[in-house]
Motif scaffolding. Sequence first.
Motif, PDB file in Angstrom:
ATOM      1  N   GLU A 174       5.196 -15.818  45.377  1.00 40.41           N
ATOM      2  CA  GLU A 174       4.442 -16.840  44.659  1.00 40.41           C
ATOM      3  C   GLU A 174       3.856 -16.231  43.395  1.00 40.41           C
ATOM      4  OE1 GLU A 174       1.570 -18.277  47.425  1.00 40.41           O
ATOM      5  OE2 GLU A 174       3.013 -19.544  48.493  1.00 40.41           O
ATOM      6  N   ALA A 175       3.819 -17.053  42.332  1.00 42.05           N
ATOM      7  CA  ALA A 175       3.314 -16.596  41.041  1.00 42.05           C
ATOM      8  C   ALA A 175       2.177 -17.495  40.579  1.00 42.05           C
ATOM      9  CB  ALA A 175       4.433 -16.594  40.000  1.00 42.05           C
ATOM     10  N   THR A 176       1.217 -16.880  39.916  1.00 37.24           N
ATOM     11  CA  THR A 176       0.104 -17.617  39.313  1.00 37.24           C
ATOM     12  C   THR A 176       0.072 -17.319  37.825  1.00 37.24           C
ATOM     13  OG1 THR A 176      -1.219 -17.560  41.334  1.00 37.24           O
ATOM     14  CG2 THR A 176      -2.392 -17.935  39.262  1.00 37.24           C
ATOM     15  N   VAL A 177       0.012 -18.375  37.013  1.00 34.51           N
ATOM     16  CA  VAL A 177      -0.132 -18.236  35.569  1.00 34.51           C
ATOM     17  C   VAL A 177      -1.579 -18.511  35.218  1.00 34.51           C
ATOM     18  CG1 VAL A 177       0.532 -19.146  33.297  1.00 34.51           C
ATOM     19  CG2 VAL A 177       2.250 -18.916  35.109  1.00 34.51           C
ATOM     20  N   HIS A 178      -2.229 -17.557  34.539  1.00 32.82           N
ATOM     21  CA  HIS A 178      -3.643 -17.713  34.187  1.00 32.82           C
ATOM     22  C   HIS A 178      -3.819 -17.396  32.707  1.00 32.82           C
ATOM     23  CE1 HIS A 178      -8.139 -16.715  35.155  1.00 32.82           C
ATOM     24  NE2 HIS A 178      -7.989 -17.752  34.341  1.00 32.82           N
ATOM     25  N   TRP A 179      -4.184 -18.424  31.930  1.00 24.55           N
ATOM     26  CA  TRP A 179      -4.429 -18.261  30.496  1.00 24.55           C
ATOM     27  C   TRP A 179      -5.859 -18.689  30.180  1.00 24.55           C
ATOM     28  CZ3 TRP A 179       0.259 -20.442  27.231  1.00 24.55           C
ATOM     29  CH2 TRP A 179       1.384 -19.646  27.479  1.00 24.55           C
ATOM     30  N   LEU A 180      -6.491 -17.888  29.320  1.00 26.09           N
ATOM     31  CA  LEU A 180      -7.815 -18.224  28.799  1.00 26.09           C
ATOM     32  C   LEU A 180      -7.783 -17.998  27.290  1.00 26.09           C
ATOM     33  CD1 LEU A 180     -10.861 -18.846  29.033  1.00 26.09           C
ATOM     34  CD2 LEU A 180     -11.218 -16.412  29.533  1.00 26.09           C
ATOM     35  N   PHE A 181      -8.010 -19.072  26.511  1.00 19.76           N
ATOM     36  CA  PHE A 181      -7.944 -18.931  25.056  1.00 19.76           C
ATOM     37  C   PHE A 181      -8.902 -19.911  24.383  1.00 19.76           C
ATOM     38  CE2 PHE A 181      -4.699 -21.954  26.337  1.00 19.76           C
ATOM     39  CZ  PHE A 181      -4.846 -23.000  25.441  1.00 19.76           C
ATOM     40  N   ASN A 182      -9.298 -19.545  23.184  1.00 19.91           N
ATOM     41  CA  ASN A 182     -10.128 -20.411  22.347  1.00 19.91           C
ATOM     42  C   ASN A 182      -9.383 -20.713  21.057  1.00 19.91           C
ATOM     43  OD1 ASN A 182     -12.292 -20.506  24.136  1.00 19.91           O
ATOM     44  ND2 ASN A 182     -13.279 -18.698  23.242  1.00 19.91           N
ATOM     45  N   LEU A 183      -9.132 -21.988  20.807  1.00 19.43           N
ATOM     46  CA  LEU A 183      -8.491 -22.383  19.555  1.00 19.43           C
ATOM     47  C   LEU A 183      -9.469 -22.317  18.386  1.00 19.43           C
ATOM     48  CD1 LEU A 183      -6.295 -25.473  20.543  1.00 19.43           C
ATOM     49  CD2 LEU A 183      -5.477 -23.273  19.713  1.00 19.43           C
ATOM     50  N   GLY A 184     -10.685 -22.711  18.617  1.00 18.96           N
ATOM     51  CA  GLY A 184     -11.631 -22.818  17.519  1.00 18.96           C
ATOM     52  C   GLY A 184     -11.409 -24.105  16.744  1.00 18.96           C
ATOM     53  N   GLU A 185     -12.147 -24.261  15.666  1.00 11.99           N
ATOM     54  CA  GLU A 185     -12.042 -25.455  14.840  1.00 11.99           C
ATOM     55  C   GLU A 185     -10.835 -25.343  13.912  1.00 11.99           C
ATOM     56  OE1 GLU A 185     -14.754 -27.937  11.585  1.00 11.99           O
ATOM     57  OE2 GLU A 185     -15.656 -26.407  12.882  1.00 11.99           O
ATOM     58  N   ARG A 186     -10.140 -26.447  13.722  1.00 10.08           N
ATOM     59  CA  ARG A 186      -8.968 -26.438  12.839  1.00 10.08           C
ATOM     60  C   ARG A 186      -9.422 -26.489  11.375  1.00 10.08           C
ATOM     61  NH1 ARG A 186      -3.821 -30.694  12.952  1.00 10.08           N
ATOM     62  NH2 ARG A 186      -2.490 -29.505  11.506  1.00 10.08           N
ATOM     63  N   TYR A 187      -8.853 -25.581  10.572  1.00  8.32           N
ATOM     64  CA  TYR A 187      -9.205 -25.523   9.158  1.00  8.32           C
ATOM     65  C   TYR A 187      -8.492 -26.632   8.379  1.00  8.32           C
ATOM     66  CZ  TYR A 187     -11.465 -20.923   9.636  1.00  8.32           C
ATOM     67  OH  TYR A 187     -12.302 -19.876   9.974  1.00  8.32           O
ATOM     68  N   ARG A 188      -8.974 -26.859   7.161  1.00 11.84           N
ATOM     69  CA  ARG A 188      -8.432 -27.911   6.308  1.00 11.84           C
ATOM     70  C   ARG A 188      -8.017 -27.333   4.950  1.00 11.84           C
ATOM     71  NH1 ARG A 188     -10.315 -33.208   8.114  1.00 11.84           N
ATOM     72  NH2 ARG A 188     -11.651 -32.956   9.952  1.00 11.84           N
ATOM     73  N   PHE A 189      -7.188 -28.119   4.228  1.00 13.79           N
ATOM     74  CA  PHE A 189      -6.768 -27.717   2.894  1.00 13.79           C
ATOM     75  C   PHE A 189      -7.954 -27.773   1.931  1.00 13.79           C
ATOM     76  CE2 PHE A 189      -2.537 -29.164   4.428  1.00 13.79           C
ATOM     77  CZ  PHE A 189      -1.819 -27.996   4.167  1.00 13.79           C
ATOM     78  N   GLY A 190      -8.097 -26.710   1.126  1.00 13.23           N
ATOM     79  CA  GLY A 190      -9.125 -26.680   0.103  1.00 13.23           C
ATOM     80  C   GLY A 190      -8.537 -26.945  -1.275  1.00 13.23           C
ATOM     81  N   ASP A 191      -9.168 -26.379  -2.294  1.00 10.64           N
ATOM     82  CA  ASP A 191      -8.720 -26.576  -3.677  1.00 10.64           C
ATOM     83  C   ASP A 191      -7.483 -25.740  -3.970  1.00 10.64           C
ATOM     84  OD1 ASP A 191     -10.764 -28.362  -4.515  1.00 10.64           O
ATOM     85  OD2 ASP A 191     -12.160 -26.668  -4.640  1.00 10.64           O
ATOM     86  N   VAL A 192      -6.686 -26.222  -4.948  1.00 12.53           N
ATOM     87  CA  VAL A 192      -5.563 -25.449  -5.488  1.00 12.53           C
ATOM     88  C   VAL A 192      -6.087 -24.589  -6.626  1.00 12.53           C
ATOM     89  CG1 VAL A 192      -3.343 -25.569  -6.674  1.00 12.53           C
ATOM     90  CG2 VAL A 192      -3.861 -27.162  -4.810  1.00 12.53           C
ATOM     91  N   GLU A 193      -5.816 -23.277  -6.554  1.00 11.77           N
ATOM     92  CA  GLU A 193      -6.306 -22.342  -7.562  1.00 11.77           C
ATOM     93  C   GLU A 193      -5.120 -21.659  -8.247  1.00 11.77           C
ATOM     94  OE1 GLU A 193      -8.873 -19.635  -5.576  1.00 11.77           O
ATOM     95  OE2 GLU A 193     -10.327 -21.170  -4.957  1.00 11.77           O
ATOM     96  N   PHE A 194      -5.196 -21.552  -9.567  1.00  9.50           N
ATOM     97  CA  PHE A 194      -4.131 -20.933 -10.362  1.00  9.50           C
ATOM     98  C   PHE A 194      -4.541 -19.498 -10.679  1.00  9.50           C
ATOM     99  CE2 PHE A 194      -3.831 -25.430 -10.819  1.00  9.50           C
ATOM    100  CZ  PHE A 194      -2.471 -25.702 -10.859  1.00  9.50           C
ATOM    101  N   LEU A 195      -3.753 -18.538 -10.164  1.00 16.40           N
ATOM    102  CA  LEU A 195      -4.132 -17.137 -10.299  1.00 16.40           C
ATOM    103  C   LEU A 195      -3.733 -16.546 -11.639  1.00 16.40           C
ATOM    104  CD1 LEU A 195      -3.366 -15.674  -6.752  1.00 16.40           C
ATOM    105  CD2 LEU A 195      -5.439 -16.750  -7.621  1.00 16.40           C
ATOM    106  N   GLN A 196      -2.625 -17.043 -12.223  1.00 18.97           N
ATOM    107  CA  GLN A 196      -2.167 -16.476 -13.487  1.00 18.97           C
ATOM    108  C   GLN A 196      -1.977 -17.578 -14.519  1.00 18.97           C
ATOM    109  OE1 GLN A 196       1.336 -14.184 -12.559  1.00 18.97           O
ATOM    110  NE2 GLN A 196       0.242 -12.782 -11.212  1.00 18.97           N
ATOM    111  N   GLU A 197      -0.760 -18.092 -14.583  1.00 15.15           N
ATOM    112  CA  GLU A 197      -0.397 -19.109 -15.570  1.00 15.15           C
ATOM    113  C   GLU A 197      -1.006 -20.457 -15.197  1.00 15.15           C
ATOM    114  OE1 GLU A 197       0.937 -20.636 -18.830  1.00 15.15           O
ATOM    115  OE2 GLU A 197       1.808 -18.681 -18.385  1.00 15.15           O
ATOM    116  N   THR A 198      -1.605 -21.123 -16.178  1.00 10.45           N
ATOM    117  CA  THR A 198      -2.156 -22.456 -15.933  1.00 10.45           C
ATOM    118  C   THR A 198      -1.306 -23.548 -16.574  1.00 10.45           C
ATOM    119  OG1 THR A 198      -3.584 -22.274 -17.879  1.00 10.45           O
ATOM    120  CG2 THR A 198      -4.504 -21.580 -15.755  1.00 10.45           C
TER     121      THR A 198
END
Length: 580
Positions: A174-198
């Motif tokens: 017999e086998a037992t599967v045991h998982w414990l995990f925390n997803l946390g809060e899902r992040y969202r898209f922020g601003d678009v930033e131009f690092l070089q050429e604009t």
Amino acid sequence: MPLKSRAIDVAINGVDSSDIRENITLFIKQLDLPVSEFDVDDFENKATNKAQKAIQAFGYYNADIDVMPVQYAKNGDFTLTLNITLKQITVVNRVILQADFMRSSNEQTQNMPQKLLSVIEQVRAMQGKPLNHDLYESLKGQLSTFALLYGYFDFKFLLHKLIILPNANGSASEATVHWLFNLGERYRFGDVEFLQETRGETIAKNVKPFTKGAFFDQSKIGQYSIDLASTGYFDNAIARANASRSVDKMVPIELILQPKPKDSYQLGLGFSTDTKARISFDWRRPWVNLEGHSLGANVYLSNPRKALSLEYRVPKANPLNDFLNYRISLKRTDENQTQSDNVSFEVLRQWGAEQDNDWDKIGFVKVEQESFIQGLQDKRTTRLVMPGFTYNRTRKDGDIFVNWGDRQQITVQGASESVLSDIDFLKVMAKTKWIRQFDKHRFTLRADAGAIATSDFTRVPSTQRFFAGGDQSIRGFGYNEVSEFEMVEIDGKLEKELVGGKYLAVASAEYAYRVAEKWRAAVFIDAGSANSKFASDISTGVGVGAQWLSPIGDVQVYVARGESSFERSWRLHVIIGPGL
């Protein structure tokens, strides 16, 4: 006494599964071969342990393994024989899942991507089923991967255990599967930033496939890079999410853009049995100004057709498929009793599809003047001012090789003598093509239909009339060789004079079977007409073909037998390019 062991042959008795047998052999061949008689016993013990691990990967934890004495050959090779009794496979009797979202409100679960939910459901579904190690390891990896791909950047896999309880009495472990995990809060898209050429900032923001504040999805970042490159404004475009700089769970999206040079050039060569050899040359200036206005020119040369065009494009909401075009064109045609010189100016506005299954909508106004000789008729010149619209849609699973796809197009255009045109004219055209592949079986269906209403058909330009025949129409006939015709006596002989049709009706069905990795064999039937009456005097083409899946796309070669009320013919057709 030293041994000259060179290779090992593993003989396995009692195991029917080829997968298990191959895994046992693979594990044992990882061992170092014995170099003396004193090493043989140790080697047999290690081989037993390796075989046990190889078998456990398939859920058998109570297997009996009996190792027979090693048998040596004269050349130094030896055989290791294993007698194995697998007994009963291990069953997962319990699945324990503990996660933060299970303790919170339904909101977190409602916003969870389907792929993550699917992983969790598949783990739960393991209960009561035979243990599958490969599935277990795969699901464990998927949980971590999908968590990051969908913006759970605080994800922690606190515990993942697979506990096996062997039964000494021979019954299933017999086998037992045991998982414990925390997803946390899902992040969202922020601003678009131009690092070089604009330069192109407005274009880049209009193309982005997400909105600020939407839940993060890494696939949209990848699509963003592809879409930016597809606009034609950038030599290189990289979009990346920088989660380490997130503020309030908002992930900034960083852009690195390298605009195209002032001018770009492209030379194209091609061949088909319709046009024979052809050459094209494109020039494009993508940055006329900072708003992304572009200028381009195209030259096309083949034996029957020559064309020159100049185009000015103004991007709108989304430069990929939403734009305003101004185009001037010069075209010359000399083929199949058609001689034509056409000058046109066109203003076109396209409103692109927002979703994959939506239709592109195109409105246009085209002013053209064409001088033409059709068959033995006198030379005529006709001016048309034609407003019109086109609806089209293309769905496909690839660009080079299409195994599933379809396209539809409907165009309506018209002109009136009361609005600067020489004749009243209305033309409707509809086209569709479908490709569906099931395993090695491939089906292609195609249909074209059209109609013209006019006050004077003799003044309808040759390029606006309907003709059929050719690689993409009725195979077995040359390009545009099928149409309404008149019999004319020339030097005492009756000759067929093509005049073009007021109606078009063409249908095609093709079946192909994959006979090798890169080859398909095909059979087809085409039928249709281009006449003064719809679907009258049908011409047919039947034949066979071979299709090669080459590095540049499908190369299709067909031998076709064409038959009409006027003639029978054989023709070879060669088509290079995507099937759709």
